[in-house]
Enzyme design. Structure first.
Site, PDB file in Angstrom:
ATOM      1  N   SER A  60       9.879  -0.342  -3.649  1.00  9.57           N
ATOM      2  CA  SER A  60       9.853  -1.804  -3.483  1.00  9.57           C
ATOM      3  C   SER A  60      10.374  -2.486  -4.734  1.00  9.57           C
ATOM      4  O   SER A  60      10.298  -1.928  -5.847  1.00  9.57           O
ATOM      5  CB  SER A  60       8.409  -2.256  -3.253  1.00  9.57           C
ATOM      6  OG  SER A  60       8.313  -3.665  -3.317  1.00  9.57           O
ATOM      7  N   TYR A  77      -1.307  -2.259  -5.156  1.00  9.91           N
ATOM      8  CA  TYR A  77      -0.113  -1.870  -4.401  1.00  9.91           C
ATOM      9  C   TYR A  77       1.095  -1.623  -5.302  1.00  9.91           C
ATOM     10  O   TYR A  77       1.787  -0.616  -5.168  1.00  9.91           O
ATOM     11  CB  TYR A  77       0.189  -2.982  -3.400  1.00  9.91           C
ATOM     12  CG  TYR A  77       1.496  -2.885  -2.643  1.00  9.91           C
ATOM     13  CD1 TYR A  77       1.598  -2.070  -1.506  1.00  9.91           C
ATOM     14  CD2 TYR A  77       2.610  -3.624  -3.026  1.00  9.91           C
ATOM     15  CE1 TYR A  77       2.796  -2.001  -0.795  1.00  9.91           C
ATOM     16  CE2 TYR A  77       3.804  -3.557  -2.317  1.00  9.91           C
ATOM     17  CZ  TYR A  77       3.881  -2.743  -1.204  1.00  9.91           C
ATOM     18  OH  TYR A  77       5.058  -2.678  -0.495  1.00  9.91           O
ATOM     19  N   LYS A  89       4.117   1.582  -5.785  1.00  9.82           N
ATOM     20  CA  LYS A  89       5.566   1.476  -5.584  1.00  9.82           C
ATOM     21  C   LYS A  89       6.312   1.901  -6.848  1.00  9.82           C
ATOM     22  O   LYS A  89       7.360   2.530  -6.782  1.00  9.82           O
ATOM     23  CB  LYS A  89       5.920   0.046  -5.164  1.00  9.82           C
ATOM     24  CG  LYS A  89       5.370  -0.304  -3.787  1.00  9.82           C
ATOM     25  CD  LYS A  89       6.024   0.570  -2.736  1.00  9.82           C
ATOM     26  CE  LYS A  89       5.281   0.678  -1.438  1.00  9.82           C
ATOM     27  NZ  LYS A  89       5.963   1.468  -0.415  1.00  9.82           N
TER      28      LYS A  89
HETATM   29  N1  LIG Z   1       8.095  -5.679   4.283  1.00  7.47           N
HETATM   30  C1  LIG Z   1       8.339  -5.802   2.996  1.00  7.47           C
HETATM   31  O1  LIG Z   1       8.552  -6.907   2.468  1.00  7.47           O
HETATM   32  C2  LIG Z   1       8.406  -4.599   2.135  1.00  7.47           C
HETATM   33  C3  LIG Z   1       7.955  -3.370   2.539  1.00  7.47           C
HETATM   34  N2  LIG Z   1       8.027  -2.292   1.693  1.00  7.47           N
HETATM   35  C4  LIG Z   1       7.537  -0.983   2.111  1.00  7.47           C
HETATM   36  O2  LIG Z   1       8.183  -0.596   3.299  1.00  7.47           O
HETATM   37  C5  LIG Z   1       7.367   0.355   3.960  1.00  7.47           C
HETATM   38  C6  LIG Z   1       7.329   0.014   5.431  1.00  7.47           C
HETATM   39  O3  LIG Z   1       6.638  -1.192   5.611  1.00  7.47           O
HETATM   40  P1  LIG Z   1       7.095  -2.308   6.635  1.00  7.47           P
HETATM   41  O4  LIG Z   1       8.075  -1.754   7.572  1.00  7.47           O
HETATM   42  O5  LIG Z   1       7.452  -3.496   5.854  1.00  7.47           O
HETATM   43  O6  LIG Z   1       5.746  -2.682   7.379  1.00  7.47           O
HETATM   44  P2  LIG Z   1       5.054  -2.047   8.662  1.00  7.47           P
HETATM   45  O7  LIG Z   1       3.631  -2.398   8.599  1.00  7.47           O
HETATM   46  O8  LIG Z   1       5.815  -2.403   9.876  1.00  7.47           O
HETATM   47  O9  LIG Z   1       5.264  -0.496   8.435  1.00  7.47           O
HETATM   48  C7  LIG Z   1       4.355   0.339   7.768  1.00  7.47           C
HETATM   49  C8  LIG Z   1       4.228   1.571   8.614  1.00  7.47           C
HETATM   50  O10 LIG Z   1       3.428   2.532   7.935  1.00  7.47           O
HETATM   51  C9  LIG Z   1       2.531   3.071   8.872  1.00  7.47           C
HETATM   52  N3  LIG Z   1       1.349   3.599   8.211  1.00  7.47           N
HETATM   53  C10 LIG Z   1       0.404   2.903   7.529  1.00  7.47           C
HETATM   54  N4  LIG Z   1      -0.562   3.735   7.105  1.00  7.47           N
HETATM   55  C11 LIG Z   1      -0.200   4.975   7.538  1.00  7.47           C
HETATM   56  C12 LIG Z   1      -0.794   6.241   7.413  1.00  7.47           C
HETATM   57  N5  LIG Z   1      -1.956   6.404   6.772  1.00  7.47           N
HETATM   58  N6  LIG Z   1      -0.161   7.302   7.968  1.00  7.47           N
HETATM   59  C13 LIG Z   1       1.002   7.157   8.631  1.00  7.47           C
HETATM   60  N7  LIG Z   1       1.607   5.974   8.780  1.00  7.47           N
HETATM   61  C14 LIG Z   1       1.009   4.894   8.232  1.00  7.47           C
HETATM   62  C15 LIG Z   1       2.172   1.910   9.780  1.00  7.47           C
HETATM   63  O11 LIG Z   1       1.611   2.360  11.000  1.00  7.47           O
HETATM   64  C16 LIG Z   1       3.536   1.256   9.944  1.00  7.47           C
HETATM   65  O12 LIG Z   1       4.254   1.822  11.007  1.00  7.47           O
HETATM   66  C17 LIG Z   1       6.008   0.322   3.260  1.00  7.47           C
HETATM   67  O13 LIG Z   1       5.898   1.436   2.415  1.00  7.47           O
HETATM   68  C18 LIG Z   1       6.073  -0.956   2.445  1.00  7.47           C
HETATM   69  O14 LIG Z   1       5.282  -0.868   1.307  1.00  7.47           O
HETATM   70  C19 LIG Z   1       8.565  -2.393   0.464  1.00  7.47           C
HETATM   71  C20 LIG Z   1       9.027  -3.589   0.024  1.00  7.47           C
HETATM   72  C21 LIG Z   1       8.980  -4.773   0.798  1.00  7.47           C
HETATM   73  C1  LIG Z   2       4.208  -6.769   1.706  1.00  5.47           C
HETATM   74  C2  LIG Z   2       4.838  -7.700   0.742  1.00  5.47           C
HETATM   75  O1  LIG Z   2       5.245  -8.876   1.367  1.00  5.47           O
HETATM   76  C3  LIG Z   2       6.061  -7.098   0.171  1.00  5.47           C
HETATM   77  O2  LIG Z   2       5.798  -5.794  -0.215  1.00  5.47           O
HETATM   78  C4  LIG Z   2       6.583  -5.497  -1.200  1.00  5.47           C
HETATM   79  O3  LIG Z   2       6.659  -4.403  -1.665  1.00  5.47           O
HETATM   80  C5  LIG Z   2       7.367  -6.690  -1.615  1.00  5.47           C
HETATM   81  O4  LIG Z   2       7.455  -6.805  -2.980  1.00  5.47           O
HETATM   82  C6  LIG Z   2       6.639  -7.800  -1.007  1.00  5.47           C
HETATM   83  O5  LIG Z   2       5.624  -8.253  -1.880  1.00  5.47           O
END
Ligand SMILES: NC(=O)C1=CN([C@@H]2O[C@H](COP(=O)(O)OP(=O)(O)OC[C@H]3O[C@@H](n4cnc5c(N)ncnc54)[C@H](O)[C@@H]3O)[C@@H](O)[C@H]2O)C=CC1
Ligand SMILES: C[C@H](O)[C@@H]1OC(=O)[C@H](O)[C@@H]1O
Length: 254
Positions: free
Chosen positions: A144, A157, A161
């Site tokens: 991230s 968090y 990252k």
């Molecule tokens: N949305 C954002 O602004 C940002 C997201 N990220 C990272 O991207 C990744 C994906 O997140 P997003 O797609 O944004 O949200 P999201 O909530 O749609 O995806 C997260 C996924 O991880 C799964 N998950 C959570 N705990 C779990 C576990 N214990 N075992 C298996 N799967 C698990 C969830 O079921 C979900 O499908 C995360 O690691 C998040 O930290 C990083 C930077 C920014």
């Molecule tokens: C979940 C937050 O909106 C998102 O997660 C990250 O890793 C980004 O920096 C944002 O804060």
């Protein structure tokens, strides 16, 4: 020839969001894709259906990434189904926003276990399989922008990252001799379920949008191209790198 033709790509946390976009993007680029998911059976099945609609083989394996045995089982099932593992996209993560001074111990522990240790064990299990196969591979951690900057309600968090970013740097050294490339993507603010509640605050959302030179928040699909690139042979000499995918947010200080 498609960019990922002939490759087997594994993606964790792929029933929603960035993981799902990466899984479908990899399939569209010609890969067979195995997804890990935590609990939402229907969403995982829908992701597999999208992979198959792209003309590739897909498989969903349920499991909590916080448990080390989930990683070995995920890799084992992928090999059983498709014969090998070429790419691991470690994406699963949680971000329960909370203030620092009264942060519950369980929230800290769970966030570390899922985001950092989950990524560690997934990458380790995939790397062991790749070393055994003997023809290299790629690990991609979904880190991230938060690896580089802080967040008042993300004190539990942001270290996870930064940890994933650091893990890719160290594994790039440990695994280079096996031709296993290790990189991270650093998404900025991407509209997914993880921040739905946080960005429901319209004032905050407007502020975040205003900070982004490209003028919009990201979509999950914005990560698919960078992940496919790092997974592909086009990135054959890229390892230990971190690719910001944030619309320019990080550089916009003044
Ligand atoms: N949305 C954002 O602004 C940002 C997201 N990220 C990272 O991207 C990744 C994906 O997140 P997003 O797609 O944004 O949200 P999201 O909530 O749609 O995806 C997260 C996924 O991880 C799964 N998950 C959570 N705990 C779990 C576990 N214990 N075992 C298996 N799967 C698990 C969830 O079921 C979900 O499908 C995360 O690691 C998040 O930290 C990083 C930077 C920014
Ligand atoms: C979940 C937050 O909106 C998102 O997660 C990250 O890793 C980004 O920096 C944002 O804060």
């Amino acid at each position: 020839m498609k960019l990922l033709e002939g490759k087997t790509v594994l993606v964790t946390g792929a029933s929603t969001g960035i993981g799902r976009a990466a899984a479908v993007g990899a399939a569209k680029a010609g890969a067979d894709v195995v997804i890990n998911y935590h609990s939402r059976d229907a969403d995982a099945a829908a992701c597999v259906a999208e992979i198959e609609a792209a003309g590739q083989r897909g498989l969903a394996v349920k499991g909590d990434v916080a448990a080390p045995e989930t990683a070995t089982e995920f890799v084992r099932k992928a090999v059983e189904a498709f014969g090998k593992v070429d790419v691991m996209v470690s994406n699963a993560g949680i971000c329960p926003f909370h203030s620092f001074l009264d942060m519950p111990v369980e929230t800290v522990q769970r966030t570390m276990q899922v985001n950092l240790l989950g990524g560690y064990f997934m990458c380790q299990a995939a790397a062991n399989q790749m070393v055994q196969q003997g023809h290299g591979g790629a690990l991609i951690a979904v880190s991230s922008i938060s690896a580089l900057v802080g967040g008042e309600y993300q004190t539990h968090y942001t270290p996870t990252k930064a940890g994933l970013h650091s893990l890719m740097q160290s594994t790039a050294i440990a695994l280079g001799r096996h031709n296993i490339r290790c990189n991270s993507v650093l998404p900025g603010t991407i509209l997914t379920e993880i921040n739905k509640d946080d960005l429901a605050d319209q004032e905050k959302r407007k502020y975040m949008e205003g900070r982004i030179p490209l003028g919009r928040l990201g979509e999950a699909e914005d990560l698919a191209g960078p992940i496919v690139f790092l997974a592909s042979d086009m990135a054959a000499y890229v390892t230990g790198a971190a690719l910001l995918v944030d619309g320019g947010a990080f550089v916009n200080l003044q």
